[in-house]
Design a protein around this motif. Structure first.
Motif, PDB file in Angstrom:
ATOM      1  N   LYS A  76       0.795  -1.337   0.074  1.00  0.00           N
ATOM      2  CA  LYS A  76      -0.129  -0.102   0.015  1.00  0.00           C
ATOM      3  C   LYS A  76       1.003   1.196  -0.021  1.00  0.00           C
ATOM      4  N   ILE A  89       3.334   1.451  -1.675  1.00  0.00           N
ATOM      5  CA  ILE A  89       4.006   1.904  -2.968  1.00  0.00           C
ATOM      6  C   ILE A  89       2.860   2.711  -3.810  1.00  0.00           C
ATOM      7  N   GLY A 125       4.520  11.775   4.005  1.00  0.00           N
ATOM      8  CA  GLY A 125       4.001  11.060   4.821  1.00  0.00           C
ATOM      9  C   GLY A 125       2.914   9.860   4.698  1.00  0.00           C
ATOM     10  N   GLN A 142       3.382   6.332   5.519  1.00  0.00           N
ATOM     11  CA  GLN A 142       3.240   6.004   7.096  1.00  0.00           C
ATOM     12  C   GLN A 142       1.808   6.137   7.569  1.00  0.00           C
ATOM     13  N   TYR A 143       0.915   6.744   6.709  1.00  0.00           N
ATOM     14  CA  TYR A 143      -0.344   7.215   7.136  1.00  0.00           C
ATOM     15  C   TYR A 143      -0.982   6.120   6.852  1.00  0.00           C
ATOM     16  N   THR A 144      -0.789   5.407   5.443  1.00  0.00           N
ATOM     17  CA  THR A 144      -1.435   4.205   5.044  1.00  0.00           C
ATOM     18  C   THR A 144      -1.092   2.954   5.644  1.00  0.00           C
ATOM     19  N   CYS A 145       0.052   2.687   6.125  1.00  0.00           N
ATOM     20  CA  CYS A 145       0.931   1.507   6.470  1.00  0.00           C
ATOM     21  C   CYS A 145      -0.193   0.725   7.438  1.00  0.00           C
ATOM     22  N   PRO A 146      -0.550  -0.163   7.251  1.00  0.00           N
ATOM     23  CA  PRO A 146      -1.632  -1.100   8.151  1.00  0.00           C
ATOM     24  C   PRO A 146      -0.678  -1.577   9.330  1.00  0.00           C
ATOM     25  N   SER A 147       0.371  -1.827   9.203  1.00  0.00           N
ATOM     26  CA  SER A 147       1.405  -2.211  10.351  1.00  0.00           C
ATOM     27  C   SER A 147       1.731  -1.066  11.212  1.00  0.00           C
ATOM     28  N   GLY A 148       1.451  -0.023  10.701  1.00  0.00           N
ATOM     29  CA  GLY A 148       1.902   1.383  11.491  1.00  0.00           C
ATOM     30  C   GLY A 148       3.265   1.481  11.650  1.00  0.00           C
TER      31      GLY A 148
END
Lengths: 332, 444, 286
Positions: free
Chosen positions: B373, B375, B411, B414-420
């Motif tokens: 995500k 990417i 950013g 980092q906003y999207t990353c499901p793993s935070g």
């Protein structure tokens, strides 16, 4: 007094999380689960529960006592693995074989690589293929699907899958038109009233789940579209060449593990490529291998093998197919 | 179909709480702390010393390097000291502390409300004027405006872009400026066009500010060569390269400035400051700042003197909420978390965002599940997961090849990353390290 | 059958001939000393000598033909004299060193004013803000030095939030010195019987400012400078520094420090009762 927090930007986070993604997949599989209970009854329920429980248990035990690290059974990935594994076996599979499959899926295909995110192959598929190769008899005796409230049949009745009928028939030298009467109609194939693994029989229920995944943006269109597209084009060309021995594309789309594999297993985030370009290549490759196995291979069904083979290529695809960078075209 | 940029992008919740609050003039504080380094580039050289009496608008520090800008007193009073004061960087830096006495402005400043439309100055004189008045980009990067107008040899500008996108959630200062100072912005735009020597200007505004679009579209008819373009709401459309792509479909090459494709981008706030500097002779010493946050009593937009401690703004907005867990200068996507409420407002401060304790904690970091995500959303077409991994393993050369220096720190990943995962934290480390490596290479 | 045997043998012979000539042509003539030098090096490839690895160090020292500027901090004088023996040279004896953490901003000495939440790297935090305690010189406690150490000689004390060097394991390769974005860690001579005295602070702010953030900061009062009989202490930018070459370990500076910023290591306990508790804490820190 609250101490102010200091961190780098961004200071907000989107709503996605691993749990939400995993349980989204579980919700998407619910329609197919109900269909399997409808057709295969208590056996289906039993296998699903056993498989999920076994997957959770193995993950917990390995993380707690072998790796001695953080236990992540709450993230839902083991539930998805368990569910998909159970969907990939015939409903009369003995419970102990199911547990062996769960052990291979979690213990060998997932945890030995380091747990979630690190595995190369889809754990559920590794489990299934292991069972298929180790217990070929149990894994290929398909109970005939019978509606839950239909009149009682004896339990022992088993029959081949549509793909099995086709493969055997063609190997015996018969033509498609001779086999048509033995094959189920497209309506029954869509609904799922034919032999097969317990979760893969109903194309309609799986499509419903796939729509949910698209709606939640858990999967993107790239892999399913190229996968199905490749299958249609490949089988379509053969069908146009000789409809006598090559069956039409629609049959390939709705039978076997196609729907389950394309939407739920090929799109597995961990083991599929990351960039859009890579996903297109992955989908194409998987579609091609599936058709090669189905048409000329020894097995009637090739979805699992195709996805696993492409999983092995994933790191290479990630390296070779990078996204297009902004401002790159003008840089000569 | 509205225009926007193609590659990547996200749509965070907008939460523009203060978009209907008119700009309030904040009372002059008792003391101001004017940091010496307020612009991108070299800090300015202090001209005043302890005990000096200054008026608002008086030059107190001079920008001597090429990329540097002048600094003016924002109040009248006595210079108390030149001391180290905590600023947005989180460190103590040199600042001029002025004890306020009344509010006397330099008498060259035209304080009348009357709008002056015609600008008799030549392009060269305009650039000189902007330099003198200490105008910098008010979008956040604080790049000195006069440098932006000086087109390097061999390049040619053909389009001025005025950035009214304000794609950051919460912030509304640009929106209010457009609504209340529309005419001034348009005149400022024509002045910038003249200074740059271009015939065309486009004002890009996102579709969530419909009133500003209508208002400025009507105004733009009266000014030759200017046009308002509505854009689809998408973050980070306010980034220069994304805005140019959205408006003109030109793609700024990697590692190059917008002038490479003939564009110069300026913020709407900068256009207003240009108007005031050129037509009213007023140096840049005050700006509009949004004070906002979910538990802030009265979210508001204030016209604030540079150097005012942010505690004054927060008091005017109804005081610091009990549950404040993070104080941010700027928006939630690219803003900086502040260490102290004594931090002064600088030229680049577009907003003060107070986040509640619950909002301010990051989610628990989990393993990367390779969902890709990051990417999908990267507007520069990079692979954030890969960059952050490379940096964690100190593979600087590879990170450079993967284009880490193209990252603009929006950013989105980092906003999207499901793993935070703290992707941007590591990418920032990497940009710093790789930049150092490239500079060292130059030396050898 | 015979044909197969013959053809395979022929292929084997032809390949052997090709291999022989290729090996002749591309033979790399290498000084055998390189191998023997590499043999005596510790083989840790830590980079403490300034070269990428032990092999590289060996190549360079053999090429240079002298010992100037070459020193393996891990192997120390033992290894260097062996290397000198191989090369037929005289080895310079260097004083053994150890890494010293010059910050005592523990959780109690320098209480938190803000909370950091982000990637666990000092480098990033250093660029982001001044630190949880507000001291712009103090230790950020995010493990960069621990990660950099190849010898497990440094660990993070959970209670104090500061790194601790394990003296016996430290080889003074300097990896942690390099890794620390604030230059808090310094390599100092181990000293007689491992006794050392150093200023455990690098804050250059004015005394009052430094004290506000940390109760054990050096405030630059200069008392230690006055009391030192050997001119080993210098005061620059509000910060005292003890030159370990000049220090004779007399300990006169330790009790005069008003903020207990000067630490003494591996000395027997003083007879004075009042400061015994704190000095024990100091021992734990290093």
């Amino acid at each position: 007094m609250i101490l102010p927090t200091i961190s780098g930007s961004p200071h907000v986070h989107g709503e996605q999380s691993i749990q939400k993604i995993m349980f989204g997949v579980v919700i998407a599989l619910v329609p197919a689960f109900f269909v399997s209970i409808y057709f295969f009854g208590f056996d289906a329920l039993k296998l699903v529960v056993v498989s999920i429980a076994a997957c959770l248990l193995f993950e917990y035990l390995i993380q707690k006592y072998l790796i001695k690290g953080v236990v992540t059974i709450n993230d839902g990935s083991a539930v998805v693995t368990g569910l998909l594994l159970a969907f990939n076996v015939p409903s009369n599979l003995p419970v102990w074989i199911m547990i062996v499959g769960a052990f291979v899926a979690i213990g060998i295909a997932k945890m030995s690589y380091g747990g979630i995110g690190k595995n190369i192959f889809n754990p559920a598929l590794v489990g299934r293929v292991f069972l298929l190769l180790s217990f070929p008899v149990q894994m290929t005796s398909w109970p005939v699907a019978k509606p839950l409230f239909a009149e009682k049949l004896t339990d022992a009745i088993t029959g081949p899958t549509p793909l099995g009928i086709l493969k055997e028939g063609l190997d015996e030298g018969r033509t498609i038109s001779e086999l048509t009467s033995e094959l189920p109609t497209y309506v029954t194939e869509l609904l799922g009233q034919h032999g097969g693994s317990l979760g893969e029989v109903s194309a309609i229920a799986l499509l419903l789940g796939a729509f949910y995944l698209f709606y939640r943006r858990i999967i993107s269109w790239h892999i399913p579209a190229t996968y199905l597209g490749t299958v249609v084009v490949f089988s379509g060309i053969l069908w146009l060449i000789n409809p006598g021995i090559y069956i039409n594309p629609l049959f390939h789309l709705v039978t076997g593990g196609m729907m389950l594999g394309v939407f739920f297993m090929a799109t597995d985030m961990v083991s599929s490529p990351m960039s859009a370009k890579g996903m297109l290549v992955f989908g194409f490759g998987a579609g091609l291998i599936t058709m090669l196995i189905r048409v000329w291979g020894a097995y009637p069904e090739g979805v699992s093998f195709a996805i696993l083979i492409m999983n092995a290529f994933t790191p290479l695809i990630n390296k070779g197919f990078k996204p297009k960078r902004f401002g790159e075209i003008l840089k000569t | 179909m509205l225009k926007t940029f193609k590659l990547g992008g996200i749509h965070p919740e907008e939460i523009k709480l203060s978009s209907d609050q008119p700009i309030d003039v904040l009372p002059v504080p008792k003391k101001v702390f004017i940091p010496v380094s307020q612009n991108l580039g070299a800090p300015s050289k202090v001209l005043v010393k302890k005990g000096d009496i200054v008026k608002a608008g008086q030059l107190i520090a001079k920008g001597e390097a090429f990329i540097s800008s002048n600094l003016h007193s924002s109040v009248s009073g006595t210079v108390m000291k030149v001391d180290k004061v905590i600023d947005t960087s989180g460190y103590k830096r040199e600042a001029i502390v002025i004890d306020v006495d009344g509010d006397e402005w330099d008498n060259t400043i035209d304080r009348s409300e009357q709008i002056k439309r015609d600008c008799p100055l030549s392009a060269k004189e305009i650039i000189e004027k902007l330099k003198e008045m200490g105008i910098v980009g008010l979008g956040g990067a604080t790049f000195p405006s006069h440098v932006k107008l000086m087109v390097p040899d061999g390049k040619k500008a053909d389009l001025l872009i005025i950035n009214g996108v304000e794609c950051e959630p919460y912030l509304t200062s640009d929106h209010r400026v457009m609504m209340e100072k529309g005419e001034e912005i348009m005149i400022g735009t024509t002045i910038l066009m003249k200074g740059l020597g271009v015939k065309k200007a486009i004002i890009g505004i996102e579709n969530n500010k419909k009133d500003a679009i209508t208002y400025l579209t009507d105004l733009a008819d009266k000014f030759e060569g200017t046009k308002v373009q509505t854009l689809k709401v998408k973050y980070p459309q306010g980034g220069e390269k994304q805005l140019i792509k959205a408006l003109t479909n030109r793609e700024v090459p990697s590692g190059k400035l917008p002038i490479e494709v003939g564009c110069v981008v300026n913020n709407v706030g900068t256009a207003l400051a240009v108007y005031e500097a050129v037509q009213k002779n007023k140096p840049l010493f005050e700006r509009v700042v949004t004070v906002t946050g979910k538990s802030v009593n009265k979210p508001a937009n204030f016209l604030v003197r540079v150097g005012t401690p942010i505690s004054e703004l927060i008091d005017q907005a109804g005081g610091l909420p009990q549950d404040t867990g993070k104080i941010i200068s700027g928006g939630p996507m690219m803003g900086k978390a502040l260490v102290s409420l004594d931090t002064p407002v600088v030229k680049g401060t577009s907003g003060i965002l107070l986040m509640t304790d619950r909002e301010s904690k990051r989610v628990v970091v989990q393993t990367c599940i390779r969902c890709g995500k990051c990417i999908t959303v990267c507007p520069m077409g990079l692979e954030p997961y890969l960059l952050s991994n490379l940096i964690q393993h100190e593979e600087l050369e590879d990170a450079e090849k993967e284009g880490i220096m193209d990252c603009m720190e929006c950013g989105s990943c980092q906003y999207t990353c499901p793993s935070g995962r703290p992707l941007l934290d590591y990418i920032r480390v990497g940009k710093n390290r790789v930049g150092q490596m490239i500079r060292n290479r130059g030396k050898k | 059958m015979i044909f197969a045997v013959i053809s395979l043998s022929a292929i084997g012979i032809v390949s052997a001939i090709i291999l022989f000539f290729v090996a002749q042509k591309f033979k790399v003539i290498e000084d055998p000393k390189i191998d023997s030098v590499e043999g005596v090096l510790p083989g840790a490839n830590c980079g403490g000598c300034g070269y990428p690895g032990c092999r590289n160090f060996a190549e360079e020292i053999v090429k240079a033909g002298n010992m100037d500027g070459f020193y393996c901090p891990v192997g120390g004088n033992d290894v260097m004299s062996k290397v000198a023996g191989i090369l037929g040279l005289e080895a310079d004896m260097a004083e053994p060193q150890v890494a010293v953490v010059r910050c005592n901003g523990t959780r109690t000495n320098a209480p938190k004013k803000v909370e950091y939440d982000g990637a666990a790297t000092c480098f990033f935090a250093h660029n982001l803000y001044s630190g949880e305690s507000g001291c712009p010189y103090g230790c950020l406690g995010l493990d960069d030095c621990v990660v950099a150490c190849n010898f497990d000689a440094i660990y993070m004390d959970e209670e104090t939030g500061l790194p601790v060097v394990i003296e016996d394991k430290c080889v003074a390769c300097g990896a942690c010195v390099e890794a620390c974005p604030r230059d808090i860690i310094e390599l100092r001579n181990v000293g007689k019987k491992s006794k050392r005295i150093y200023v455990c602070c690098i804050n250059e702010e004015k005394g009052g400012v430094a004290r506000k953030n940390c109760s054990v900061a050096c405030i630059g009062c200069g008392k230690c400078v006055k009391v030192c009989p050997f001119d080993a202490i210098t005061l620059e930018n509000n910060l005292a520094y003890i030159d370990f070459e000049k220090c004779k370990l007399c300990r006169k500076c330790v009790p005069v420090c008003p903020t207990d910023a000067i630490h003494e290591i591996n000395f027997p306990l003083r007879k004075v009762k009042e400061d015994s508790s704190e000095k024990e804490v100091d021992k734990v820190v290093v």
